[in-house]
Design a protein around this motif. Structure first.
Motif, mmCIF file in Angstrom:
data_model
loop_
_atom_site.group_PDB
_atom_site.id
_atom_site.type_symbol
_atom_site.label_atom_id
_atom_site.label_comp_id
_atom_site.label_asym_id
_atom_site.label_seq_id
_atom_site.Cartn_x
_atom_site.Cartn_y
_atom_site.Cartn_z
ATOM 1 N N ASP A 181 0.746 -1.257 -0.128
ATOM 2 C CA ASP A 181 0.067 0.063 0.051
ATOM 3 C C ASP A 181 0.907 1.439 -0.109
ATOM 4 N N GLN A 182 1.923 1.459 0.869
ATOM 5 C CA GLN A 182 2.783 2.341 0.843
ATOM 6 C C GLN A 182 3.764 2.492 -0.324
ATOM 7 N N GLY A 183 3.810 1.583 -1.250
ATOM 8 C CA GLY A 183 4.680 1.833 -2.351
ATOM 9 C C GLY A 183 4.401 2.744 -3.219
ATOM 10 N N GLY A 184 3.371 2.948 -3.676
ATOM 11 C CA GLY A 184 2.813 4.290 -4.583
ATOM 12 C C GLY A 184 1.493 4.598 -4.661
ATOM 13 N N ALA B 50 2.466 5.408 -9.826
ATOM 14 C CA ALA B 50 3.385 6.594 -9.595
ATOM 15 C C ALA B 50 4.288 6.362 -7.970
ATOM 16 N N ALA B 51 5.285 5.610 -7.903
ATOM 17 C CA ALA B 51 6.117 5.258 -6.812
ATOM 18 C C ALA B 51 6.356 6.391 -5.966
ATOM 19 N N ASN B 52 6.057 5.899 -4.501
ATOM 20 C CA ASN B 52 6.340 6.940 -3.343
ATOM 21 C C ASN B 52 7.849 7.018 -3.097
ATOM 22 N N SER B 53 8.174 7.973 -2.691
ATOM 23 C CA SER B 53 9.774 8.077 -2.262
ATOM 24 C C SER B 53 10.283 6.817 -1.565
ATOM 25 N N GLY B 54 11.491 6.405 -2.157
ATOM 26 C CA GLY B 54 12.241 5.179 -1.448
ATOM 27 C C GLY B 54 11.375 4.056 -2.182
ATOM 28 N N TYR B 55 10.519 3.924 -2.945
ATOM 29 C CA TYR B 55 9.883 2.961 -3.832
ATOM 30 C C TYR B 55 10.159 3.106 -5.032
ATOM 31 N N LYS B 56 10.306 1.916 -6.052
ATOM 32 C CA LYS B 56 10.173 1.752 -7.379
ATOM 33 C C LYS B 56 9.122 0.811 -8.020
ATOM 34 N N PHE B 57 8.513 1.197 -9.198
ATOM 35 C CA PHE B 57 7.470 0.796 -9.872
ATOM 36 C C PHE B 57 8.214 -0.753 -10.281
ATOM 37 N N ASN B 58 7.477 -1.948 -10.155
ATOM 38 C CA ASN B 58 8.001 -3.194 -10.934
ATOM 39 C C ASN B 58 7.158 -3.358 -12.133
ATOM 40 N N CYS B 59 5.828 -3.739 -11.646
ATOM 41 C CA CYS B 59 4.679 -4.086 -12.977
ATOM 42 C C CYS B 59 3.460 -4.220 -12.447
ATOM 43 N N TRP B 60 2.451 -4.278 -13.402
ATOM 44 C CA TRP B 60 1.194 -4.568 -13.046
ATOM 45 C C TRP B 60 0.780 -5.831 -13.078
ATOM 46 N N SER B 61 -0.115 -6.372 -12.539
ATOM 47 C CA SER B 61 -0.562 -7.853 -12.405
ATOM 48 C C SER B 61 -1.787 -7.955 -11.928
ATOM 49 N N GLU C 69 -9.451 -6.651 -11.510
ATOM 50 C CA GLU C 69 -8.706 -5.915 -10.377
ATOM 51 C C GLU C 69 -7.221 -5.857 -10.756
ATOM 52 N N ILE C 70 -6.615 -5.031 -10.983
ATOM 53 C CA ILE C 70 -5.274 -4.649 -11.428
ATOM 54 C C ILE C 70 -4.398 -4.259 -10.184
ATOM 55 N N THR C 71 -3.362 -4.695 -10.072
ATOM 56 C CA THR C 71 -2.424 -4.282 -9.108
ATOM 57 C C THR C 71 -1.043 -3.691 -9.530
ATOM 58 N N ALA C 72 -0.813 -2.725 -8.806
ATOM 59 C CA ALA C 72 0.477 -2.126 -9.394
ATOM 60 C C ALA C 72 1.459 -2.573 -8.191
ATOM 61 N N ASN C 73 2.603 -3.125 -8.721
ATOM 62 C CA ASN C 73 3.444 -3.733 -7.747
ATOM 63 C C ASN C 73 4.756 -2.858 -7.466
ATOM 64 N N PHE C 74 5.251 -2.681 -6.463
ATOM 65 C CA PHE C 74 6.239 -1.647 -6.087
ATOM 66 C C PHE C 74 7.109 -2.532 -5.205
ATOM 67 N N SER C 75 8.531 -1.902 -5.249
ATOM 68 C CA SER C 75 9.477 -2.523 -4.074
ATOM 69 C C SER C 75 10.314 -1.380 -3.570
ATOM 70 N N LEU C 76 11.030 -1.818 -2.493
ATOM 71 C CA LEU C 76 11.860 -0.613 -1.780
ATOM 72 C C LEU C 76 13.047 -0.397 -2.843
ATOM 73 N N SER C 77 13.312 0.722 -2.992
ATOM 74 C CA SER C 77 14.612 1.141 -3.833
ATOM 75 C C SER C 77 15.719 0.633 -3.079
#
Length: 80
Positions: free
Chosen positions: A13-16, A35-46, A67-75
């Motif tokens: 949730d806090q990823g973007g 759009a990624a939040n500070s400290g995160y990067k966008f990976n993919c849609w699933s 139901e589409i998910t934007a997946n983020f990870s920590l930078s």
């Protein structure tokens, strides 16, 4: 005309933030943007656990409830 729901969310949730969620007429082209939040990067849609795109801006068809998910990870940061 039949309407369908397109839901989009961020994981974690806090990823973007994501835009494009809503109710659309069947067959409409829907633009989703992540759009990624500070400290995160966008990976993919699933969708249903499968990767459907790796670009943060995509267009999908509102051809069913989705139901589409934007997946983020920590930078990663290098500290020297």
């Amino acid at each position: 005309m039949q309407q369908v729901n397109v839901a989009s969310s961020a994981s974690p949730d806090q990823g973007g933030i994501v835009s494009g969620t809503g109710t659309y007429n069947f067959g409409t082209s829907v633009k989703l943007v992540a759009a990624a939040n500070s400290g995160y990067k966008f990976n993919c849609w699933s969708e249903n656990g499968a990767v459907i795109a790796t670009d943060p801006k995509i267009t999908i068809s509102a051809d069913c409830n989705r139901e589409i998910t934007a997946n983020f990870s920590l930078s990663e940061f290098n500290i020297s």
